[in-house]
Enzyme design. Structure first.
Site, PDB file in Angstrom:
ATOM      1  N   GLU A  86      56.550 -12.646  32.135  1.00  0.00           N
ATOM      2  CA  GLU A  86      56.974 -11.788  31.017  1.00  0.00           C
ATOM      3  C   GLU A  86      56.808 -12.474  29.668  1.00  0.00           C
ATOM      4  O   GLU A  86      57.319 -13.583  29.471  1.00  0.00           O
ATOM      5  CB  GLU A  86      58.451 -11.405  31.233  1.00  0.00           C
ATOM      6  CG  GLU A  86      58.967 -10.421  30.214  1.00  0.00           C
ATOM      7  CD  GLU A  86      60.402  -9.960  30.506  1.00  0.00           C
ATOM      8  OE1 GLU A  86      60.811  -9.915  31.685  1.00  0.00           O
ATOM      9  OE2 GLU A  86      61.111  -9.649  29.540  1.00  0.00           O
ATOM     10  N   LYS A 270      70.385  -9.588  33.517  1.00  0.00           N
ATOM     11  CA  LYS A 270      68.936  -9.693  33.766  1.00  0.00           C
ATOM     12  C   LYS A 270      68.316 -10.627  32.725  1.00  0.00           C
ATOM     13  O   LYS A 270      67.441 -11.436  33.034  1.00  0.00           O
ATOM     14  CB  LYS A 270      68.298  -8.310  33.730  1.00  0.00           C
ATOM     15  CG  LYS A 270      66.857  -8.256  34.206  1.00  0.00           C
ATOM     16  CD  LYS A 270      65.828  -8.560  33.142  1.00  0.00           C
ATOM     17  CE  LYS A 270      64.412  -8.406  33.674  1.00  0.00           C
ATOM     18  NZ  LYS A 270      63.391  -8.780  32.680  1.00  0.00           N
ATOM     19  N   ASP A 286      64.742 -21.744  45.455  1.00  0.00           N
ATOM     20  CA  ASP A 286      64.841 -20.399  46.035  1.00  0.00           C
ATOM     21  C   ASP A 286      65.532 -19.475  45.040  1.00  0.00           C
ATOM     22  O   ASP A 286      66.764 -19.420  44.964  1.00  0.00           O
ATOM     23  CB  ASP A 286      65.632 -20.514  47.352  1.00  0.00           C
ATOM     24  CG  ASP A 286      65.784 -19.183  48.072  1.00  0.00           C
ATOM     25  OD1 ASP A 286      65.500 -18.137  47.465  1.00  0.00           O
ATOM     26  OD2 ASP A 286      66.197 -19.200  49.243  1.00  0.00           O
ATOM     27  N   HIS A 384      58.657  -7.759  20.472  1.00  0.00           N
ATOM     28  CA  HIS A 384      57.801  -7.335  21.584  1.00  0.00           C
ATOM     29  C   HIS A 384      56.572  -6.599  21.074  1.00  0.00           C
ATOM     30  O   HIS A 384      55.494  -6.712  21.620  1.00  0.00           O
ATOM     31  CB  HIS A 384      58.579  -6.406  22.521  1.00  0.00           C
ATOM     32  CG  HIS A 384      59.462  -7.162  23.457  1.00  0.00           C
ATOM     33  ND1 HIS A 384      60.021  -6.617  24.575  1.00  0.00           N
ATOM     34  CD2 HIS A 384      59.866  -8.439  23.454  1.00  0.00           C
ATOM     35  CE1 HIS A 384      60.740  -7.512  25.196  1.00  0.00           C
ATOM     36  NE2 HIS A 384      60.668  -8.623  24.520  1.00  0.00           N
TER      37      HIS A 384
HETATM   38  C1  MEV Z   1      64.327  -8.064  29.039  1.00  0.00           C
HETATM   39  O1  MEV Z   1      63.587  -8.753  30.017  1.00  0.00           O
HETATM   40  C2  MEV Z   1      65.729  -8.625  28.939  1.00  0.00           C
HETATM   41  C3  MEV Z   1      66.662  -7.902  27.982  1.00  0.00           C
HETATM   42  O2  MEV Z   1      66.732  -6.505  28.325  1.00  0.00           O
HETATM   43  C4  MEV Z   1      68.019  -8.542  28.122  1.00  0.00           C
HETATM   44  C5  MEV Z   1      69.135  -7.814  27.384  1.00  0.00           C
HETATM   45  O3  MEV Z   1      69.040  -6.607  27.158  1.00  0.00           O
HETATM   46  O4  MEV Z   1      70.128  -8.503  27.082  1.00  0.00           O
HETATM   47  C6  MEV Z   1      66.164  -7.955  26.568  1.00  0.00           C
END
Ligand code: MEV
Length: 432
Positions: A86, A270, A286, A384
């Site tokens: 990413e 995430k 792992d 982005h």
């Molecule tokens: C994208 O890979 C991760 C984000 O969505 C994390 C977040 O929203 O805190 C930008």
């Protein structure tokens, strides 16, 4: 007739034959096959090495390996290898590490590398009496577990304790769950623990009068937590159009949403895992175990919540903490088999599994900070958008000296699409 995936003896075929079979199954072109077949080495791993790591290998799957800069953890500087597909993640971690550096760098710590192994015991006539008997035999059970791995015991690790839980009612009636508490030292620990569990299971069955079923490590490594903390001076958070005070407050407000709402917490976490996984993968650990542990831990009180915490101190500066299970090793598994994993550990210069765990958690916190800072201020799309525009400019055939101009035009117009990139490339080409 559609091709069948029922193949007997696939694992016994030489790798080239496996590839041939996949080629026919999926109608791969020569170029596509060459992508796998010609790579003697990809991602620093030869196909022959891969063939010894897992089953049914036909090739190697590469990931970019980046280096995150600026990390200072417990007063020591680190360059951090990250394997991830990413864009923005490595840049985000490096940027956030610089912000935390302004506040004195990360403080990090970790628990002893204690893991939990589980043995399930069924058909116990009197579970509470059996529990009593099992605990009375603790010394004997631990000694048997320790005889399975004298090396780890010599290194100061080994079985530490026994716990016995009674589940009075389940889908199959009452059961006992025995926890073997084990110090795995510098290993991730799955193999060591599973071996010990296999060895003690017959003894547990005998003592309890029951029948054992599962004997397996738990990935909820909640006795092996690692934690990191960082302070960002308010002034360091300022950016064009956004005073530091606003950004600091925005991050705290963003955190509050993740603390209260599982839909946001999943995305918030995430973002943390973007950093955690990338280092975990780069070092040959792992990452599924880490993911499983992280999310189970995030839901430990019955509601799924943010793994990190953001607040402001008396000076108004931003303070972030992250604490989570971190079952990673620097010996065993792929850490020593995968040449790039070995290299990544060397670049990091970590001396123990605990130090690696502390670095990973610091990277997770940095990653979280990078995401929240962007979200709380200009929104994630701006950064982005430029990266995406760059990819589109290249895809539209812009020569290297034209890429920046194409990107600038698309970003300014807020139209980041391949057709627009193609138009701009055409226009600029005609002009020159
Ligand atoms: C994208 O890979 C991760 C984000 O969505 C994390 C977040 O929203 O805190 C930008």
């Amino acid at each position: 007739m559609s091709p069948t995936s029922r193949v007997s003896g696939f694992y016994r075929m030489p790798r080239v034959e496996r590839l041939q079979l996949v080629r026919e199954f999926a109608n791969l072109s020569d170029d596509e096959v060459a992508l796998l077949a010609d790579q003697e080495t990809a991602a620093g791993l030869t196909a022959a090495q891969g063939d010894r790591m897992i089953e049914n290998v036909i090739g190697i799957y590469g990931l970019p390996l980046g280096i995150a800069t600026n990390f200072q953890i417990n007063g020591r500087d680190y360059l951090v290898p990250m394997a991830i597909e990413e864009p923005s993640v490595v840049a985000g971690a490096s940027f956030a590490a610089r912000l935390v550096r302004d506040g004195g760098g990360f403080q990090a710590g970790s628990d002893a590398p204690i893991m939990v192994g589980q043995v399930q015991i069924l058909d116990v006539a009197d579970p509470w009496a059996a529990r009593f008997q099992l605990l009375a035999a603790r010394k004997e059970v631990l000694a048997l577990a320790n005889r399975q791995d004298p090396v780890i015991v010599r290194l100061g690790g080994g079985a530490r304790d026994l716990e016995v839980r009674v589940i009075e009612s389940s889908a199959v009636g009452p059961m006992l769950i025995v926890h073997l508490i084990y110090d795995v030292r510098d290993a991730m620990g799955a193999n060591t623990i599973n071996t010990a569990l296999e060895a003690i299971a017959p003894l547990l069955a005998r003592i309890s009068g029951g029948r054992t079923r599962l004997r397996i490590l738990s990935n909820l490594a909640d006795r092996r937590l690692a934690r990191a903390r960082g302070i960002v001076p308010m002034a360091s958070l300022a950016q064009e159009g956004f005073p530091g005070e606003d950004v600091a407050q925005g991050i705290v407000e963003a955190y509050a949403m993740a603390a209260a709402d599982p839909y946001r917490a999943a995305t918030h976490n995430k973002g943390i895992m973007n950093g955690v996984d990338a280092v975990t993968i780069a070092t040959g650990n792992d990452w599924r175990a880490i993911e499983a542990g992280a999310h189970a831990y995030a839901a430990r009180d019955g509601a799924y919540r943010s793994l990190s915490r953001w607040e402001r101190n008396a000076a108004g500066d931003l303070v972030g903490t992250l604490e989570m299970p971190m079952a990673v090793g620097i010996v065993g598994g792929a850490t020593k088999v995968h040449p790039v994993a070995r290299l990544a550990l060397k670049i990091l210069g970590v001396r123990t599994a605990r130090e690696l765990a502390e670095v990973i958690v610091a990277v997770g916190l940095a990653q979280n900070l990078a995401a929240l800072r962007a979200l709380a201020a200009e929104g994630i799309q701006r950064g982005h958008m430029a990266l995406h525009a760059r990819q589109l400019a290249i895809a539209a055939g812009a020569p290297p000296e034209m890429v920046d101009d194409v990107v600038a035009r698309m970003v300014a117009e807020k139209v980041v699409r391949l057709d627009r990139a193609q138009e701009i490339v055409k226009e600029l080409t005609c002009r020159s």
